[in-house]
Design a protein around this motif. Structure first.
Motif, PDB file in Angstrom:
ATOM      1  N   ASP A   1       7.731  -3.592   3.088  1.00 56.25           N
ATOM      2  CA  ASP A   1       6.930  -3.172   1.948  1.00 56.25           C
ATOM      3  C   ASP A   1       5.755  -4.098   1.665  1.00 56.25           C
ATOM      4  O   ASP A   1       5.101  -3.983   0.625  1.00 56.25           O
ATOM      5  CB  ASP A   1       7.806  -3.097   0.679  1.00 56.25           C
ATOM      6  N   VAL A   2       5.477  -5.022   2.580  1.00 56.20           N
ATOM      7  CA  VAL A   2       4.366  -5.962   2.357  1.00 56.20           C
ATOM      8  C   VAL A   2       3.053  -5.204   2.191  1.00 56.20           C
ATOM      9  O   VAL A   2       2.178  -5.605   1.416  1.00 56.20           O
ATOM     10  CB  VAL A   2       4.286  -6.995   3.512  1.00 56.20           C
ATOM     11  N   GLY A   3       2.937  -4.088   2.869  1.00 54.41           N
ATOM     12  CA  GLY A   3       1.728  -3.279   2.758  1.00 54.41           C
ATOM     13  C   GLY A   3       1.446  -2.824   1.331  1.00 54.41           C
ATOM     14  O   GLY A   3       0.295  -2.529   0.984  1.00 54.41           O
TER      15      GLY A   3
ATOM     16  N   TYR B   1      -0.248 -16.268  -0.589  1.00 53.18           N
ATOM     17  CA  TYR B   1      -0.676 -15.898  -1.950  1.00 53.18           C
ATOM     18  C   TYR B   1      -0.608 -14.377  -2.125  1.00 53.18           C
ATOM     19  O   TYR B   1      -0.204 -13.876  -3.159  1.00 53.18           O
ATOM     20  CB  TYR B   1      -2.106 -16.400  -2.241  1.00 53.18           C
ATOM     21  N   GLU B   2      -1.019 -13.680  -1.077  1.00 55.87           N
ATOM     22  CA  GLU B   2      -0.986 -12.211  -1.163  1.00 55.87           C
ATOM     23  C   GLU B   2       0.437 -11.697  -1.376  1.00 55.87           C
ATOM     24  O   GLU B   2       0.678 -10.907  -2.284  1.00 55.87           O
ATOM     25  CB  GLU B   2      -1.586 -11.590   0.104  1.00 55.87           C
ATOM     26  N   ILE B   3       1.379 -12.164  -0.562  1.00 57.60           N
ATOM     27  CA  ILE B   3       2.738 -11.635  -0.739  1.00 57.60           C
ATOM     28  C   ILE B   3       3.384 -12.167  -2.018  1.00 57.60           C
ATOM     29  O   ILE B   3       4.361 -11.615  -2.501  1.00 57.60           O
ATOM     30  CB  ILE B   3       3.647 -11.882   0.482  1.00 57.60           C
TER      31      ILE B   3
ATOM     32  N   ILE C   1       8.808  -5.508  -5.831  1.00 52.68           N
ATOM     33  CA  ILE C   1       8.807  -5.378  -4.372  1.00 52.68           C
ATOM     34  C   ILE C   1       9.405  -6.629  -3.725  1.00 52.68           C
ATOM     35  O   ILE C   1      10.141  -6.535  -2.732  1.00 52.68           O
ATOM     36  CB  ILE C   1       7.371  -5.137  -3.844  1.00 52.68           C
ATOM     37  N   ALA C   2       9.153  -7.785  -4.319  1.00 52.36           N
ATOM     38  CA  ALA C   2       9.673  -9.029  -3.748  1.00 52.36           C
ATOM     39  C   ALA C   2      11.190  -9.094  -3.844  1.00 52.36           C
ATOM     40  O   ALA C   2      11.871  -9.367  -2.851  1.00 52.36           O
ATOM     41  CB  ALA C   2       9.050 -10.235  -4.453  1.00 52.36           C
TER      42      ALA C   2
ATOM     43  N   SER D   1      -1.525  -1.281  -1.293  1.00 55.99           N
ATOM     44  CA  SER D   1      -1.526   0.160  -1.589  1.00 55.99           C
ATOM     45  C   SER D   1      -0.860   0.486  -2.918  1.00 55.99           C
ATOM     46  O   SER D   1      -0.991   1.581  -3.430  1.00 55.99           O
ATOM     47  CB  SER D   1      -0.794   0.912  -0.480  1.00 55.99           C
ATOM     48  N   ASN D   2      -0.134  -0.483  -3.469  1.00 55.00           N
ATOM     49  CA  ASN D   2       0.754  -0.271  -4.601  1.00 55.00           C
ATOM     50  C   ASN D   2       1.966   0.549  -4.144  1.00 55.00           C
ATOM     51  O   ASN D   2       1.942   1.159  -3.082  1.00 55.00           O
ATOM     52  CB  ASN D   2       0.038   0.445  -5.767  1.00 55.00           C
TER      53      ASN D   2
END
Lengths: 214, 214, 214, 214, 214, 214
Positions: free
Chosen positions: D87-89, D29-31, D54-55, D93-94
């Motif tokens: 870039d999952v972080g 869900y997060e990603i 990002i995805a 962090s945006n």
């Protein structure tokens, strides 16, 4: 409200079968999804114009086809109706651009039969059948309108800066050939296509401009 | 290409004046902007459905009006044409919702005259005049189609979770009154409106579903 | 800069043929259009989520498939690669939902051959062939990941209020059956599917929340 | 369905702890929110391309990195996995563009630890740690793929008419220097970067075009 | 035009230095990008409302803060100016939601100094400094307005069906506690917050409705 | 929470009437819809920039007007407030571009009276009345800011490739006349307008660029 509902009740007893209206309502929900179907030339034109849906496209095609029919002495009613439904099948097949066509077979006859065949009137089925054959004057003009809408769109995208649209319109060479005219098949289509190339997308408002409030 | 361009030249000498085609092309660029004009009930429905433009709305209204004309024994051609152009004037006035109407006067007659009056054919001007009077069967049905498209949209927004759409459809009370039916004026309109309330926006595909590839 | 360009020149002489890199670059432009291709369940879910493209979908499917492979003892590399390319063909066919599948034949083998066959490495062609057969553990898991991403999306849409998504997830009855689990074929798939139903889309951030600046 | 649910129950007793699957579901869900995070170069490029999330970015970076690994003889699995999570972080962090970096400190190690550290497998944590160090061949290539995706995007925006993208690609002078190549660090990266500059975003479909239906 | 340009020339000689106007113009281009910066609660609210940008948010915050200042007897000018610039720094840092804050340090003082310090007037720098300290009545009220805009937005999203927004507003329990009021610090803030909960987002137009044209 | 609610209760007894806060809340919901109202020059500029709403426009106009007031020695508070509310009426009339103005009468006085007349403070009504008269220095400057924001936007669209924006900025001839400056009426307006033409939309970040993380 109560009175109205009674009126409906009464009507359903004496008039059309209720199922017909449900069939029509379902058909209208179905064609409502055409505004959610983006035209797929956007993939190859790299455009983000979400307003170019099958619904909004079909709208302008219908208007173009009316002018073509008037100019060419064809039946405007039939031409407009064909234009209105010429892409309705894409609710069941999705739209395919000129790359997709290479790899896809659409069973159009099945779609036409299942979309229009069970409607209370047979006219739409007849219109789409005539359109698919591309033999009658009206069918040819409805298709011509489809092509002309493409020219309008390309010109609009060119106006927004899109380089790919310019290549489609004029080719890669410096000769600025009006390439899209090659696809046109009728006298009026050519004249309109020429006019679309020579008029700018903003010319229509240049004489209407005012900064004064009424 | 060269041959085609010659053909156009020759045609312009013997046929229609070139200006007419430019006039039509300009008109088509103008109505192309209808896909950029969002319908303004979105302001009060707080919806972000950018696909509900004047163009895509007019498209479905035209289809609805065809069914109404057939059911009610009206002239389908005239009814469809009225539906197609019933909001064309909004290219020059913008769309106004039911709050805006309170504070705005649209000089519709001027718009109608200036948009349609200089087109090569007078038919569209006649259609819009007849529509504005709301007297003929066809004019009444084209307007009815406009109202029915609103019901379809509200049902679609309700389906997406929109609470305001639910209130418009059923009121605030628990009685679930079909409020939008009050606006309908014809027998077929009422029957179709009823069917739109009782059918769900997804019913049309429930029997078409397949997970198998061909 | 100049130095770098020389380096490239030299490299092209001694190293790989230039055409290969152009072929790869073209392939990368092609898969870049996957972010412009909306997944077509949006038509039937009546959602406006433009962020659900083939590219963003394939991204999460790849991540899901990695976990499936680890849990099920399959080759994570192969599974992830299959997931990454499982919808690449849609650049040439467009996406088709479960209504479209009824009326469409996609010549997938031709697509696979023409997309992957001329790339400098044959691995991607092998991966897609193995995926299409759905025989190997990895192929089955990559497909399972595709199905699981659908559950995640439906849950996210349900969370946004979408009623159709709720019906897809739980059916129309009051029994709240977890319908989507029926499509799952593996042990880990089922366990993950169950977890997706019981966890809410916002649970992941509930423990991370802070209103303090660092 | 019932049978399946029993199967799950049984599995949860004998197999993995249920909490693990919930942890994975939460991570997925997060990603999933990465498709809602727009890449922030859009602020400075003044582009409205909402499809560049990002995805979708991470998707193409993964594909690029696979080719880089194959060409450079690196481990394709590791390289692709690093690309997928590089870039999952940003879910925590945006995204920050090159102006933002000036004023922002991201506590990346904390993010990496908290995102990946509690997952049932430690591999992702290892991959991200290796990537952050930028020492291994695979880490360098995954980063190179990130840069190459930027070139592809700039070329696509240039194709759409964006002047800022042209400046980024070629500089302000008339010399048309390929500025972005300066950022590349590997032989294959340079060759691919060159190819991206010399190939047009629409070249891939120029040989696929057809107007015939099957 | 010529006359005007001369006028400018003359003015630049006798009046302000030209550099000042360029500095202001650059600042205005910079804050223009605030309409491209989406507020990041959208990530965790899973909303697609692209109209909620830093620019449109700051607009309503300014209006709210004016009412707060009037009610609380604070300086409305100062309060409004603080509200207008309270998020201007995000042009250089991006927006961060309550998850991001956990992992991010924004060097706000540097931003404030570099954004406002070189402007021809020092007032904006003074306003932002006072706002950051949160000591003066005006600073507290500008922040309160920020919080109140969040309540308005959550109510609007709840109205559109968003379940996460409902949880933020009322919590997960059935008690329907007005959770957001906890964040408010002033008497007027509380009264306005209460009113935002009890009034519906559509109440304002309920008495303005008309279907009649003028 | 309970304590807070009591506090509100008590306050409502001793303080302002509750209706006032509801009135303000309704007003704030109303101006919240300004972010859903797209500025209508988009129709004639053929742009898809959905971020240019009445809300985001009014935001920058307020900021511009502050600088104008400072430079011209006007009251910055009054000028900013006029800018903030100068388009609030469009919540009740919709926005109208320069074609629309030709065919539309907006009953602005009624809007102003009904929007601002019943608010607890009369200041906003006074501000809008003064603005509509365009006599005071502040009114003239707030209007000037409105015009300057148009120049900024046109420059931003030109930067994105939009040809129509270029024509508006420089005319059709090759002389590159700065046409928009003709609309400006004040010395500072002209100087700022000049600066907007000569500075590029990306100049502000050219000195801020960094690729280093902190």
């Amino acid at each position: 409200m109560k009175k109205q509902e009674k009126k409906v009740k009464k009507n359903t007893q004496t008039g059309k079968k209720h199922t017909d209206h449900t069939t029509i309502a379902n058909f209208l929900y179905e064609i409502g999804t055409l505004r959610k179907l983006m035209r797929m030339h956007r993939q190859v034109l790299l455009t983000d114009d979400m307003s170019d849906s099958i619904a909004s496209h079909s709208y302008r095609v219908a208007m173009i086809s009316w002018f073509l029919a008037k100019e060419e002495g064809a039946d405007p009613y039939k031409t407009v109706m064909m234009a209105l439904i010429h892409d309705v099948g894409e609710a069941r097949s999705n739209d395919h651009n000129w790359v997709h066509k290479r790899y896809i077979k659409v069973f159009e006859e099945e779609i036409d039969q299942e979309q229009f065949g069970s409607l209370p009137y047979h006219d739409l089925k007849d219109f789409i059948d005539e359109y698919q054959k591309r033999e009658s004057k009206e069918a040819i003009l409805a298709k011509e309108a489809d092509t002309l809408d493409q020219i309008l769109l390309l010109r609009e995208y060119e106006w927004g800066g899109n380089k790919e649209a310019s290549i489609w319109l004029y080719g890669n060479s410096k000769k600025n050939i009006k390439r899209q005219l090659d696809k046109l098949k009728t006298r009026t289509g050519l004249l309109l296509g020429e006019a679309m190339y020579s008029t700018n997308p903003s010319d229509w408002w240049s004489s209407l401009w005012t900064s004064k409030n009424r």
